[in-house]
Design a protein around this motif. Structure first.
Motif, short mmCIF file in Angstrom:
data_model
loop_
_atom_site.label_atom_id
_atom_site.label_comp_id
_atom_site.label_asym_id
_atom_site.label_seq_id
_atom_site.Cartn_x
_atom_site.Cartn_y
_atom_site.Cartn_z
N VAL A 1 61.46 -7.44 3.22
CA VAL A 1 60.99 -9.23 3.23
C VAL A 1 59.98 -8.45 2.39
O VAL A 1 59.41 -9.32 1.74
CB VAL A 1 61.44 -9.73 4.13
CG1 VAL A 1 60.87 -11.49 4.47
CG2 VAL A 1 63.32 -10.43 4.75
N SER A 2 58.94 -8.01 2.84
CA SER A 2 57.84 -7.99 3.12
C SER A 2 57.48 -7.11 2.08
O SER A 2 57.02 -7.75 0.99
CB SER A 2 57.12 -7.33 4.15
OG SER A 2 57.17 -7.43 5.00
N THR B 1 58.52 -9.86 -1.01
CA THR B 1 57.89 -11.00 -1.14
C THR B 1 56.29 -10.87 -1.85
O THR B 1 56.08 -11.80 -2.07
CB THR B 1 58.03 -12.27 -0.39
OG1 THR B 1 57.41 -11.30 0.99
CG2 THR B 1 58.94 -12.37 -0.04
N GLN B 2 56.46 -9.51 -1.92
CA GLN B 2 54.66 -9.70 -2.11
C GLN B 2 54.91 -9.55 -3.99
O GLN B 2 55.43 -9.36 -4.60
CB GLN B 2 54.18 -7.63 -2.25
CG GLN B 2 54.56 -7.49 -0.83
CD GLN B 2 53.80 -6.12 -1.10
OE1 GLN B 2 53.02 -5.27 0.33
NE2 GLN B 2 55.03 -5.12 -0.74
N GLN B 3 53.66 -10.02 -4.30
CA GLN B 3 53.13 -10.23 -5.81
C GLN B 3 51.96 -9.03 -5.78
O GLN B 3 50.86 -8.84 -4.54
CB GLN B 3 52.35 -11.74 -5.64
CG GLN B 3 53.50 -12.21 -5.79
CD GLN B 3 52.60 -14.29 -5.97
OE1 GLN B 3 51.76 -14.16 -5.55
NE2 GLN B 3 53.64 -14.55 -6.76
N ASP C 1 54.75 -11.63 -9.59
CA ASP C 1 56.27 -11.15 -9.12
C ASP C 1 57.41 -10.41 -9.72
O ASP C 1 57.11 -10.39 -10.68
CB ASP C 1 57.04 -12.26 -8.98
CG ASP C 1 56.90 -13.34 -7.95
OD1 ASP C 1 56.77 -13.17 -6.57
OD2 ASP C 1 56.92 -14.31 -7.06
N LYS D 1 63.69 -8.75 -8.78
CA LYS D 1 65.06 -9.56 -8.34
C LYS D 1 64.79 -11.40 -8.67
O LYS D 1 63.89 -11.20 -9.47
CB LYS D 1 64.56 -10.13 -6.82
CG LYS D 1 62.89 -10.44 -6.82
CD LYS D 1 62.08 -11.19 -5.31
CE LYS D 1 60.36 -11.84 -5.54
NZ LYS D 1 59.62 -10.90 -6.09
N VAL E 1 64.77 -14.74 -8.88
CA VAL E 1 64.29 -15.55 -8.28
C VAL E 1 64.61 -18.02 -8.59
O VAL E 1 64.64 -17.59 -9.90
CB VAL E 1 62.48 -16.14 -8.24
CG1 VAL E 1 62.49 -14.53 -6.94
CG2 VAL E 1 62.13 -15.96 -9.71
N VAL F 1 56.61 -18.66 -0.03
CA VAL F 1 58.16 -17.88 -0.58
C VAL F 1 58.97 -18.74 -0.28
O VAL F 1 60.28 -19.10 -0.50
CB VAL F 1 57.96 -16.49 0.54
CG1 VAL F 1 59.48 -16.59 0.98
CG2 VAL F 1 57.32 -15.83 0.02
N TYR G 1 61.19 -20.61 -2.67
CA TYR G 1 62.29 -20.28 -4.22
C TYR G 1 63.40 -19.71 -2.94
O TYR G 1 63.11 -19.12 -1.92
CB TYR G 1 61.10 -19.03 -4.41
CG TYR G 1 60.74 -19.61 -5.87
CD1 TYR G 1 61.07 -19.84 -5.95
CD2 TYR G 1 59.73 -19.76 -4.86
CE1 TYR G 1 59.94 -20.20 -8.01
CE2 TYR G 1 58.78 -20.06 -5.73
CZ TYR G 1 58.49 -20.48 -7.98
OH TYR G 1 57.64 -20.84 -8.16
N MET H 1 65.70 -16.28 -3.39
CA MET H 1 66.07 -15.60 -3.30
C MET H 1 67.33 -13.83 -3.51
O MET H 1 68.09 -13.94 -2.01
CB MET H 1 65.16 -14.41 -2.89
CG MET H 1 63.41 -14.94 -3.06
SD MET H 1 61.73 -13.68 -2.84
CE MET H 1 62.13 -13.87 -1.05
#
Length: 360
Positions: A192-193, A196-198, A223, A227, A229, A245, A248, A250
């Protein structure tokens, strides 16, 4: 555990959009893979510009290495993402551009002479990439992600269900471990980390360093197109913080690309069986897609189950936990019942015979 009435959220526009888009991408990827295979074999009569024509067929050892390599990449992204985010952005942008060009090339071939096909593809690709780098809009992110998924399914092939089952089983364990158990070992949910990182936008970084006027509207963070979204409040736009997060829904590209490889395998198998049964004649639509629909319907059902589990448990779910049995199970069971199991298990999906290359 949430009450069952929470399942009504599956009928929200964002959920329906995610399910329908993912199912359509898997279907389109598999059939584009069949068309790509036919074009490589010389069975296409159209003057289609084939970009990235070569494809790789995995063997058992390569299938075993994919989860290991993916795990190493996941850990590197988890620990070092902030240090190398701009490099990752540039590499991902190049991959997305090549994938998008591959996807739109057949459509450009229908619009004019071969001399203008390459400029058309280049212009369309450059425009989409530039708009994404400037705005970071989720629709453009999805467009590039879908292109990567389609290109992956077309170029990375599975020879038979035996290798496919090995790959899916390994990725099943991989997905479950990194979503459910990684927090116990690494202090955070690694999957998950990373998802979801940008990343820092290199275009904005360059614009800031050069003090270029009028470029303040360029997004600072992007992003990565790895994935799908969809804003939870799809009609009327996302409420609250658009970068949160929680705003959205995903779905990782792997949750489309990996099942898509199985669907592509059975699409080629169905095509070969139907054309072989009737020689050079066009195959009967009644028998053409018998395994394709088992896999495709299984994918849709598995995805709905994954989203439902996420709603009821209010936690991230490894989609392959549901998608692997819902796609591989019906295909193998129906093949066993129809007497095709040995051929599908050990056979090749390659369309090598000239008689099998007729476009249907």
């Amino acid at each position: 555990m949430e009450p069952l009435w929470k399942l009504q959220y599956l009928l929200e526009p964002s959920s329906l959009a995610l399910i329908s888009t993912a199912a359509a991408v898997v279907f389109a990827s598999a059939h584009r893979a069949l068309g790509h295979e036919i074009a490589l074999g010389g069975g296409s009569s159209s003057k289609e510009m084939i970009i990235g024509a070569s494809s790789v067929t995995l063997d058992s050892s390569q299938a075993l290495m994919i989860p290991l390599a993916s795990s190493c990449s996941l850990l590197l992204m988890f620990y070092l993402f902030s240090s190398v985010s701009q490099i990752i952005t540039l590499l991902t942008t190049a991959m997305a551009a090549a994938s998008l060009a591959f996807c739109i090339a057949p459509y450009a071939a229908r619009l004019g002479s071969p001399r203008i096909q390459a400029p058309l593809v280049a212009a369309a690709t450059a425009t989409a990439i530039a708009l994404w780098l400037v705005s970071g809009h989720w629709l453009l992110n999805n467009l590039l992600g879908i292109s990567i998924c389609v290109a992956f399914v077309c170029h990375i092939r599975l020879p038979n269900v035996r290798v496919c089952a090995l790959l899916l089983a390994c990725l099943f364990v991989y997905d479950v471990f990194w979503v459910f158990w990684s927090e116990r070992f690494f202090g955070a949910n690694v999957m998950v980390s990373v998802a979801t990182q940008q990343a820092s936008n290199p275009v904005r970084t360059v614009a800031d360093k050069l003090n270029l006027p009028g470029l303040g509207s360029i997004t600072k963070q992007l992003d990565m197109p790895v994935k799908l979204v969809f804003p939870r409040h799809l009609i009327g736009g996302a409420a609250g913080n658009p970068n949160a997060v929680g705003d959205y829904l995903m779905l990782g590209l792997g949750d489309m690309a990996i099942p898509g490889m199985l669907v592509a395998l059975v699409v080629c198998f169905d095509h070969r069986k139907s054309t072989k049964a009737r020689g050079s004649e066009l195959p009967s639509p009644k028998n053409q897609h018998k395994y394709t629909w088992y896999a495709q319907c299984g994918y849709t059902i598995g995805l709905i189950c994954a989203l439902a589990a996420g709603l009821l448990t209010h936690s991230a779910q490894p989609a392959l936990l549901y998608l692997v049995p819902s796609t591989l199970g019906p295909v193998m069971l129906s093949a066993w019942m129809r007497g095709d199991f040995n051929e599908l298990w050990n056979g090749s999906s390659r369309l090598s015979d000239k008689s099998q290359l007729d476009v249907v």
